[in-house]
Design a protein around this motif. Structure first.
Motif, short mmCIF file in Angstrom:
data_model
loop_
_atom_site.label_atom_id
_atom_site.label_comp_id
_atom_site.label_asym_id
_atom_site.label_seq_id
_atom_site.Cartn_x
_atom_site.Cartn_y
_atom_site.Cartn_z
N UNK A 195 36.09 44.66 42.26
CA UNK A 195 34.77 45.05 42.87
C UNK A 195 34.43 44.23 43.62
N UNK A 196 34.66 43.07 44.00
CA UNK A 196 34.34 42.20 44.89
C UNK A 196 34.72 42.71 46.20
N UNK A 197 35.91 43.10 46.37
CA UNK A 197 36.67 43.65 47.65
C UNK A 197 35.75 44.78 47.96
N UNK A 198 35.47 45.70 46.87
CA UNK A 198 35.01 47.03 47.03
C UNK A 198 33.50 46.76 47.91
N UNK A 199 32.98 45.59 47.26
CA UNK A 199 31.53 45.30 48.03
C UNK A 199 31.65 44.78 49.19
N UNK A 200 32.54 43.91 49.46
CA UNK A 200 32.63 43.52 50.91
C UNK A 200 32.96 44.63 51.84
N UNK A 201 33.88 45.55 51.57
CA UNK A 201 34.25 46.51 52.18
C UNK A 201 33.12 47.69 52.41
N UNK A 202 32.46 47.95 51.64
CA UNK A 202 31.17 48.90 51.70
C UNK A 202 30.14 47.97 52.80
N UNK A 203 29.96 46.67 52.40
CA UNK A 203 29.31 46.10 53.14
C UNK A 203 29.41 45.88 54.77
N UNK A 204 30.91 45.89 54.80
CA UNK A 204 31.41 46.08 56.33
C UNK A 204 30.98 47.32 57.06
N UNK A 205 31.27 48.52 56.09
CA UNK A 205 30.95 49.74 56.79
C UNK A 205 29.39 49.79 57.08
N UNK A 206 28.70 49.27 56.17
CA UNK A 206 27.01 49.38 56.39
C UNK A 206 26.73 48.49 57.74
N UNK A 207 27.61 47.12 57.83
CA UNK A 207 27.28 46.40 58.96
C UNK A 207 27.51 47.28 60.53
N UNK A 208 28.93 48.01 60.28
CA UNK A 208 29.14 48.83 61.37
C UNK A 208 28.23 49.69 61.96
N UNK A 209 27.88 50.68 60.63
CA UNK A 209 26.71 51.47 60.97
C UNK A 209 25.31 50.80 61.66
N UNK A 210 24.96 49.68 61.30
CA UNK A 210 23.90 49.08 61.55
C UNK A 210 23.96 48.59 63.10
N UNK A 211 25.12 47.89 63.21
CA UNK A 211 25.58 47.28 64.57
C UNK A 211 25.60 48.40 65.69
N UNK A 212 26.08 49.43 65.41
CA UNK A 212 26.15 50.63 66.20
C UNK A 212 24.74 51.24 66.37
N UNK A 213 24.01 51.38 65.53
CA UNK A 213 22.59 51.94 65.71
C UNK A 213 21.74 51.07 66.45
N UNK A 214 21.80 49.71 66.39
CA UNK A 214 21.13 48.67 67.22
C UNK A 214 21.63 48.91 68.60
N UNK A 215 22.86 49.10 68.93
CA UNK A 215 23.62 49.08 70.17
C UNK A 215 22.95 50.23 70.82
N UNK A 216 22.82 51.34 70.01
CA UNK A 216 22.37 52.59 70.65
C UNK A 216 20.92 52.57 70.95
N UNK A 217 20.08 51.67 70.66
CA UNK A 217 18.77 51.71 71.10
C UNK A 217 18.66 51.34 72.58
N UNK A 218 19.60 50.90 73.16
CA UNK A 218 19.46 50.37 74.58
C UNK A 218 19.78 51.61 75.46
N UNK A 219 20.16 52.90 74.84
CA UNK A 219 20.47 54.09 75.67
C UNK A 219 19.25 55.20 75.45
N UNK A 220 19.50 56.25 76.03
CA UNK A 220 18.65 57.40 75.91
C UNK A 220 19.24 58.10 74.35
N UNK A 221 18.16 59.08 73.91
CA UNK A 221 18.38 59.46 72.77
C UNK A 221 19.61 60.21 72.58
#
Length: 210
Positions: A135-161
């Protein structure tokens, strides 16, 4: 297994062609080219590790040690592939640093599990099983995916909609492919093909908006 091997072959060919496209593009800086190369290489290695772990499941007993090592690499490289996507656009950011610490922690966990069986085990018949701390690996995997989504959303703020929509669509495609593989009862293995397609789309995005 035959179909999965065919998917693997297509994945390798696609990423190999992407490396050629990056190399032939004179508009991309050397540092950015290296980032693309690293991303494609990690995806290839992670995909190969997963494929080999399946091939070795139930193989002759003399391959047990190889099977354990390959599975360890599989668990180490899969979250790393997610991190490489963030680094293509946000290298050195807070999200990138958090993911780096997470990847290091996961690598230590998997190396220890190689000897303790915490996250995975390979029995005397050379069949793979989840360990008590899987379960700890699954947790790390899910957090990684979540961080990817957060990272891309933050990156996208500097562009137009409209730019954010295209970027979000790429990460949504990869996320849904991951979810489909994990949830489907039919053992559909398409994550690395999705990552290869995502790599193509990221390359198109990079050339379109940079």
């Amino acid at each position: 297994m035959t179909y999965y091997t065919a998917i693997e072959l297509i994945t390798f060919l696609v990423l190999g062609i992407m490396m050629i496209l990056v190399q032939e593009n004179d508009r991309i800086r050397s540092e950015q080219k290296r980032q693309f190369y690293e991303t494609y290489t990690i995806i290839i290695l992670a995909s190969l590790a997963e494929w080999l772990s399946i091939v070795l499941n139930g193989a002759p007993s003399w391959t047990i040690s190889i099977h354990k090592l390959v599975k360890c690499l599989d668990y180490m490289l899969t979250p790393t592939a997610a991190m490489m996507f963030v680094r293509q656009v946000m290298k050195g950011s807070k999200t990138d640093r958090i993911m780096t610490y997470l990847i290091y922690a996961n690598a230590v966990l998997q190396l220890v599990s190689l000897f303790t069986g915490w996250t995975f085990t390979v029995d005397d018949s050379n069949f793979y099983h989840h360990g008590p701390l899987h379960f700890s690996y699954i947790a790390i995997y899910l957090v990684s995916v979540l961080l990817v989504m957060i990272g891309f959303l933050m990156y996208g703020r500097q562009f137009r909609n409209k730019n954010r929509v295209s970027l979000s669509s790429i990460i949504a495609m990869i996320f849904l492919s991951n979810a489909n593989q994990e949830i489907s009862p039919y053992d559909i293995r398409i994550v690395y093909l999705a990552l290869a397609i995502g790599s193509i789309l990221m390359f198109v995005y990079f050339n379109e908006f940079f």
